[in-house]
Scaffold this motif. Structure first.
Motif, PDB file in Angstrom:
ATOM      1  N   UNK B  25       0.854  -1.194   0.000  1.00  0.00           N
ATOM      2  CA  UNK B  25       0.000   0.000   0.000  1.00  0.00           C
ATOM      3  C   UNK B  25       0.886   1.239   0.000  1.00  0.00           C
ATOM      4  N   UNK B  26       0.269   2.363  -0.334  1.00  0.00           N
ATOM      5  CA  UNK B  26       1.002   3.626  -0.459  1.00  0.00           C
ATOM      6  C   UNK B  26       0.504   4.585   0.600  1.00  0.00           C
ATOM      7  N   UNK B  27       1.416   5.324   1.212  1.00  0.00           N
ATOM      8  CA  UNK B  27       0.964   6.427   2.060  1.00  0.00           C
ATOM      9  C   UNK B  27       1.910   7.606   1.941  1.00  0.00           C
ATOM     10  N   UNK B  28       1.341   8.769   2.119  1.00  0.00           N
ATOM     11  CA  UNK B  28       2.145   9.982   2.024  1.00  0.00           C
ATOM     12  C   UNK B  28       1.244  11.187   1.846  1.00  0.00           C
ATOM     13  N   UNK B  47      -8.837   3.752  -8.257  1.00  0.00           N
ATOM     14  CA  UNK B  47      -8.770   2.316  -8.559  1.00  0.00           C
ATOM     15  C   UNK B  47      -8.602   1.466  -7.299  1.00  0.00           C
ATOM     16  N   UNK B  48      -7.669   1.862  -6.425  1.00  0.00           N
ATOM     17  CA  UNK B  48      -7.346   1.012  -5.270  1.00  0.00           C
ATOM     18  C   UNK B  48      -8.073   1.428  -3.988  1.00  0.00           C
ATOM     19  N   UNK B  49      -8.577   2.645  -3.951  1.00  0.00           N
ATOM     20  CA  UNK B  49      -9.310   3.106  -2.772  1.00  0.00           C
ATOM     21  C   UNK B  49      -8.417   3.707  -1.706  1.00  0.00           C
ATOM     22  N   UNK B  50      -9.063   4.401  -0.785  1.00  0.00           N
ATOM     23  CA  UNK B  50      -8.353   5.139   0.251  1.00  0.00           C
ATOM     24  C   UNK B  50      -7.651   4.280   1.295  1.00  0.00           C
ATOM     25  N   UNK B  51      -8.041   3.017   1.397  1.00  0.00           N
ATOM     26  CA  UNK B  51      -7.360   2.140   2.347  1.00  0.00           C
ATOM     27  C   UNK B  51      -5.947   1.820   1.887  1.00  0.00           C
ATOM     28  N   UNK B  52      -5.780   1.740   0.579  1.00  0.00           N
ATOM     29  CA  UNK B  52      -4.473   1.341   0.037  1.00  0.00           C
ATOM     30  C   UNK B  52      -3.692   2.520  -0.530  1.00  0.00           C
ATOM     31  N   UNK B  53      -4.347   3.629  -0.690  1.00  0.00           N
ATOM     32  CA  UNK B  53      -3.653   4.836  -1.142  1.00  0.00           C
ATOM     33  C   UNK B  53      -3.985   5.905  -0.099  1.00  0.00           C
ATOM     34  N   UNK B  54      -3.155   5.981   0.907  1.00  0.00           N
ATOM     35  CA  UNK B  54      -3.511   6.678   2.139  1.00  0.00           C
ATOM     36  C   UNK B  54      -2.935   8.091   2.185  1.00  0.00           C
ATOM     37  N   UNK B  55      -3.818   9.060   2.157  1.00  0.00           N
ATOM     38  CA  UNK B  55      -3.391  10.442   2.368  1.00  0.00           C
ATOM     39  C   UNK B  55      -3.074  10.626   3.847  1.00  0.00           C
ATOM     40  N   UNK B  56      -1.943  11.238   4.127  1.00  0.00           N
ATOM     41  CA  UNK B  56      -1.528  11.434   5.513  1.00  0.00           C
ATOM     42  C   UNK B  56      -1.537  12.909   5.871  1.00  0.00           C
ATOM     43  N   UNK B  78       4.717   1.415   0.887  1.00  0.00           N
ATOM     44  CA  UNK B  78       5.521   2.338   0.089  1.00  0.00           C
ATOM     45  C   UNK B  78       5.182   3.723   0.621  1.00  0.00           C
ATOM     46  N   UNK B  79       6.118   4.305   1.364  1.00  0.00           N
ATOM     47  CA  UNK B  79       5.879   5.616   1.976  1.00  0.00           C
ATOM     48  C   UNK B  79       6.517   6.676   1.105  1.00  0.00           C
ATOM     49  N   UNK B  80       5.755   7.698   0.786  1.00  0.00           N
ATOM     50  CA  UNK B  80       6.279   8.732  -0.099  1.00  0.00           C
ATOM     51  C   UNK B  80       6.607   9.995   0.676  1.00  0.00           C
ATOM     52  N   UNK B  81       7.811  10.484   0.449  1.00  0.00           N
ATOM     53  CA  UNK B  81       8.179  11.815   0.941  1.00  0.00           C
ATOM     54  C   UNK B  81       8.071  12.758  -0.244  1.00  0.00           C
ATOM     55  N   UNK B  82       7.294  13.803  -0.097  1.00  0.00           N
ATOM     56  CA  UNK B  82       7.034  14.700  -1.227  1.00  0.00           C
ATOM     57  C   UNK B  82       8.346  15.181  -1.832  1.00  0.00           C
ATOM     58  N   UNK B  83       9.303  15.497  -0.975  1.00  0.00           N
ATOM     59  CA  UNK B  83      10.660  15.722  -1.463  1.00  0.00           C
ATOM     60  C   UNK B  83      11.633  15.180  -0.432  1.00  0.00           C
ATOM     61  N   UNK B  84      12.821  14.862  -0.890  1.00  0.00           N
ATOM     62  CA  UNK B  84      13.818  14.283   0.013  1.00  0.00           C
ATOM     63  C   UNK B  84      14.241  15.302   1.066  1.00  0.00           C
TER      64      UNK B  84
END
Lengths: 319, 323
Positions: B25-28, B47-56, B78-84
């Motif tokens: 899943x993705x979060x960020x 497509x995947x829904x808010x459970x798997x594509x998590x806005x933080x 998979x955690x996303x940092x908007x920028x490093x």
């Protein structure tokens, strides 16, 4: 609760007390290195709350973690071996006093950066929410941790995502040597949870039955989907923050005052007064705990040092 | 084979892995409803829904810390940092937690987490939003650091990173999202921790990665016009660092230029050149050249910014100094 369970909880508390006393001696003898933070005085908090969890519920705590390790079911000899840095320790001698864990017992450590394990706790709870596991995460931390940013990020997230988590603040009155009212804008710590809209309460952390009953009820609510909860356990550490604490920040009378309400003494009186256990039975548990620790020390001392080749092991799963 | 952008390649890798494994899943910040601030996850939320594509919330410590916790329960976040640049406010969780838990607890904690982060300068975002601090993260044992320079590698490496049981920092360069390249239609994986020859040559070895690869390839095209054939070794992974292809190439060319976008001081060039001195001293025919960013905070003004960043001309000049 059955008598057997009471005797077991009493045994756990005394085992922790004896383990910590012995650890202090071994530290003075140079057999334990690094930092050593003793749990003496706070035994009722961990023993009470962990007795209220189901085995699949997850526990995570800060660096004052030996007692929590015992309550989670790590044998005293394995805790002692880790303290001495031996290969037979729960972290194979690589973690030491502050980093004990056994994930097979759903005990996720043992974390030494103040407050840094709170976001991890949110993640443990998120993992269970995501997988629809009816599990609860219990995250223990001190009063000092409520002043660091990690606390606020993790607690806020837990409410936003309605995570199944019990935030258990062990207020032992001091963050190192700084009293709560000198460090926290709101000395009433549950107010911080209130600020995030999280239900909260306070319990006497020296009284194991009160801790346990509160935890049983709270964990049940969380498991039913109630979301995060914040519980403050008011307690006290008798020893310094760590070994080598000059203790300029408190008077001996204050320590003596708290020692009159010793958590083991309170529990003992409770059991005897209600005829749940006899003095003889409890004395026997005292002896058993002493034996357990004597054997633990023997085991740890005779255990091997980590092999030199282990230095490079476990940096990565897939090197 | 299709010719797609880096952005599409990264997006495809994420999409395919999420389709393949429900534990991914993705979060960020803004990964969901917004579609990703660099549009990498556009369409994922629907497509995947808010459970798997998590806005933080804007809580980087909580984003990385909770991804670690979730990974400990068996998930593959998979955690996303908007920028490093925002990694610095989550530094404890990246270098003190993600990189250490497996070792410090004697191997019992396994955290298959990917941290995606956008690195690099050149977009006039000034000093705090333009850094290329990739090398810092490669300094800490226990964290894998991957930084692709082509769409092909971007896809294959990200899929491997998601399937890896180790924590991986996956670095995307902000100015490479539009770069196009050939990507196979079917599934493929690229191994983590393997350098790759991106251009064969015989006269000089250019060691680089990420944006530096783009600069080096363009420089090599120009150099070829003057009869200089540069061999380009793309590190692709800073940790683990695969030096074998570098040594092999260097033993052939006896000359090396190291190109990175980050600051030269204590940079990747310092590490690579030291290793060449240690392992291939007898093959050195010329001083090793290091190309990197000037030692200043990156300025907003376009001219000043470009002056500070390494350019194709710098690479050409560096090569010509020793060939």
């Amino acid at each position: 609760m059955e008598k057997r369970e009471h005797l077991d909880l009493y045994f756990q508390m005394v085992t922790i007390r004896r383990l910590e006393e012995r650890a202090a001696e071994l530290y003075q003898e140079g057999k334990i290195g690094g930092f050593l933070h003793l749990y003496i005085g706070q035994e009722a908090v961990s023993t009470g709350v962990i007795s209220a969890r189901q085995p699949e519920d997850r526990i995570i705590t800060a660096y004052r973690d030996h007692g929590v390790a015992i309550n989670c079911g790590i044998p005293a000899r394995v805790v002692m071996a880790e303290l001495m840095g031996k290969a037979t320790g729960c972290s194979k001698g690589k973690g030491g006093s502050m980093h004990m864990a056994d994930v097979t017992k759903n005990y996720f450590g043992g974390h030494a950066i103040v407050g840094s394990h709170l976001p991890l706790a949110s993640g443990l709870a998120l993992g269970d929410l995501y997988q629809h596991n009816p599990r609860v995460t219990v995250c223990m931390f001190g009063d000092g941790a409520t002043n660091i940013g990690f606390f606020h990020e993790a607690v806020n997230l837990s409410k936003v995502w309605n995570l199944p988590i019990l935030w258990l603040c062990e207020n032992n009155q001091y963050g190192m040597g700084t009293a709560v009212e000198r460090a926290s804008a709101v000395p009433e710590i549950p107010q911080k949870a209130e600020g995030y809209g999280i239900p909260n309460s306070r319990v006497d952390g020296m009284n194991i039955m009160e801790v346990r009953e509160a935890a049983l009820e709270i964990i049940k609510k969380i498991r039913e989907g109630g979301g995060p909860y914040f519980l403050e356990a008011v307690t006290y550490r008798y020893r310094g923050h760590s070994m080598g604490d000059p203790e300029r920040y408190r008077k001996p009378e204050e320590i003596h005052h708290w020692q009159e309400n010793d958590p083991i003494g309170i529990y003992r009186r409770y059991l005897v007064d209600r005829q749940l256990a006899s003095e003889e039975e409890l004395n026997q548990k005292d002896i058993d705990a002493q034996t357990e620790i004597d054997e633990a020390v023997q085991f740890a001392e005779s255990s091997p040092e980590p092999a030199p080749e282990s230095l490079y092991q476990d940096v990565f799963v897939e090197p | 084979m299709a010719r797609i952008t880096m952005r599409e390649a990264i997006s495809q890798a994420l999409w395919e892995e999420m389709e393949r494994d429900p534990k991914v899943f993705i979060q960020g910040e803004e990964v969901g409803v917004w579609g990703g601030s660099y549009a990498v996850t556009r369409g994922f939320y629907d497509h995947f829904g808010g459970e798997r594509v998590r806005d933080t919330p804007i809580s980087e410590s909580a984003i990385i810390g909770s991804a670690i916790g979730a990974a400990l329960t068996g998930l593959r976040p998979v955690a996303e940092l908007m920028t490093i640049n925002f990694a610095f406010v989550a530094m404890d969780h990246i270098v003190n937690q993600a990189a250490k838990l497996h070792y410090m607890f004697g191997g019992q904690m396994v955290l298959p987490i990917v941290i995606r982060a956008v690195s690099g300068g050149g977009r006039q975002l000034a000093a705090t939003h333009s850094q290329t601090p990739d090398v810092i993260f490669a300094h800490f044992p226990g964290l894998k650091v991957v930084a692709p320079g082509t769409p092909y590698d971007a896809k294959g490496l990200l899929k491997s990173a998601i399937r890896s049981d180790d924590p991986v920092l996956y670095i995307e360069h902000a100015t490479l999202y539009q770069m196009r390249g050939e990507v196979p239609d079917g599934e493929y994986l690229e191994p983590l921790g393997k350098s790759k020859i991106q251009r064969p040559g015989k006269d000089v070895t250019i060691v680089t990665y990420s944006k530096g690869l783009d600069l080096s390839m363009k420089a090599a095209t120009e150099l070829a016009k003057d009869g200089i054939e540069a061999e380009i070794v793309d590190l692709r992974s800073l940790q683990p660092l695969d030096m074998e292809p570098v040594y092999e190439s260097f033993k052939k060319t006896n000359r090396a230029v190291i190109v990175e976008e980050g600051w030269r001081t204590f940079g990747i060039g310092a590490e690579i050149s030291a290793r060449i001195y240690e392992e291939a001293f007898d093959y050195i025919d010329a001083p090793i050249v290091r190309i990197g960013q000037k030692q200043v905070p990156l300025p907003y003004n376009r001219n000043l910014e470009q002056m500070a960043l390494p350019q194709v001309e710098d690479v050409i000049k560096g090569v010509k100094e020793i060939v």
